[in-house]
Design a protein around this motif. Structure first.
Motif, PDB file in Angstrom:
ATOM      1  N   LYS A  75     -26.936 -64.069  64.699  1.00  0.00           N
ATOM      2  CA  LYS A  75     -27.154 -65.511  64.609  1.00  0.00           C
ATOM      3  C   LYS A  75     -27.916 -65.860  63.336  1.00  0.00           C
TER       4      LYS A  75
ATOM      5  N   LYS B 296     -24.510 -69.004  74.044  1.00  0.00           N
ATOM      6  CA  LYS B 296     -25.336 -68.826  72.856  1.00  0.00           C
ATOM      7  C   LYS B 296     -24.638 -69.444  71.645  1.00  0.00           C
TER       8      LYS B 296
ATOM      9  N   TYR C 145     -22.985 -67.667  63.226  1.00  0.00           N
ATOM     10  CA  TYR C 145     -23.156 -66.217  63.261  1.00  0.00           C
ATOM     11  C   TYR C 145     -22.558 -65.566  62.016  1.00  0.00           C
TER      12      TYR C 145
END
Length: 369
Positions: free
Chosen positions: A297, A326, A330
């Motif tokens: 991330k 989530k 990324y």
């Protein structure tokens, strides 16, 4: 081949990359005169005008049912999109009520009969999906801005086909769409139509380097968007060329920073077309190798570009195991050779494919030629 040993192509590309983005003293910042990339033909006048497929041409817009038989052999059946639902009604190889269904949309100058499209279809079929693919070679070979203009009509027709399948048991919860390049936007249009007609959004929509040319400056109703499905994930592999940089989904993966991908052919860097196309190969291999493509991330797209995400403790899988609980940006590390995944080794900063190699070139204290 030793997958951990960089080849000359990666060395060459790393040299170009670092030369463009850094100087010895620190990070390069372009002057106001130089500016920041605006991308490739971001604006294409006229692409939002209407486009129609005539009755005489409609039979060439096809749906291909991609199946595996009892011997695990690929079986494919092409049908005009307007009658495909009727032809499928008697199929014994389809279970819309109990199995997941995916519709994969091919890209510009692309075909469902090309090997990469069939590889994606087979990867889904092996995982128990009902698999459909678009066949648009008669339409998406127009000059590119006209192909963009046709994309909305193609997406609408695919959406109509999917709505008709709901009478045979297809539910939104079991419906996924995926598309490559301009096909990502077409998949978005199909999802928009499905929602407008049924009041329900498809379960998932995956965009593989959604096309940037002609789309970058359009509003969300004219391109793939996070609002098109319950879960939208995007893979970026050529953001300043044939793709686009901005976030488009709930989760956006930027492979090796999202700008250019390393190549596995010696002396030939992976430039615009190669980097753009690499997205479908990554997706194919992610389908084949669950939990092998792992992203880190990032706080921003710029951090993803520069691979400044290795201090992150939050990871996510790229592929069918993506955790949509989530969301965010990324950085997705890959290898430079097939099958491309790095697994947990990609989470180590010293293994970052560009900077780790460029450091090694001049690692000796004294260079003698």
């Amino acid at each position: 081949m030793d997958r951990n040993k960089p080849n000359k192509a990666v060395l060459f590309l790393a040299t170009i990359y670092v030369a463009m983005t850094t100087v010895e003293a620190g990070t390069y910042t372009p002057s106001p005169d130089v500016g920041i990339s605006a991308g490739l033909i971001s604006d294409c006048p006229g692409v939002t005008k209407n486009a129609t497929i005539s009755n005489g041409s409609m039979h060439m817009l096809q749906v291909v049912h991609h199946m595996l038989n009892d011997k695990n052999e690929v079986v494919r059946r092409a049908m005009p999109v307007t009658v495909a639902h009727k032809m499928l009604a008697k199929s014994k190889r389809m279970d819309l009520r109990n199995k997941k269904t995916v519709f994969y949309v091919v890209g510009f100058v692309d075909s469902s009969w090309f090997l990469h499209s069939q590889a994606v279809g087979t990867a889904y079929a092996k995982r128990g999906y009902n698999v459909f693919e678009s066949e648009t070679i008669a339409f998406l070979t127009q000059i590119y801005p006209k192909s963009v203009r046709l994309a909305r009509e193609i997406g609408k027709r695919i959406g109509e086909f999917l709505v008709k399948l709901t009478d045979q048991g297809l539910t939104a919860d079991n419906l996924e769409l995926a598309g490559l390049s301009i096909g990502a936007h077409i998949a978005g249009y199909a999802a928009k139509h499905f929602y407008a007609a049924t009041g329900k959004k498809p379960s998932r929509l995956t965009g593989l380097d959604p096309a940037g040319p002609c789309f970058r400056n359009l509003p969300s109703k004219y391109r793939i968007s996070a609002s098109d499905a319950e879960r939208v994930d995007i893979l970026h592999t050529n953001i300043d060329g044939f793709g686009m940089a901005e976030r488009l989904g709930h989760i956006d993966f930027y492979a090796n920073g999202g700008e250019y991908q390393p190549n596995d052919i010696p002396y030939i860097p992976c430039l615009v077309i190669c980097s753009h196309f690499r997205s479908v190969l990554y997706w194919w291999q992610a389908l084949e190798h669950p939990k092998k493509f792992i992203g880190l991330k990032c706080d921003s797209i710029q951090d993803a570009r520069l691979s400044n995400c290795f201090n992150s403790t939050e990871t996510n899988y790229f592929g069918l195991n993506t955790d949509f609980g989530k969301p965010g940006i990324y950085y997705l590390p890959t290898n430079n050779v097939f099958p491309y995944y790095k697994g947990k080794e990609g989470l180590k900063e010293e293994n970052e494919i560009y900077t780790s190699i460029i450091r090694s070139i001049n690692s000796e204290d004294n260079f003698v030629l």
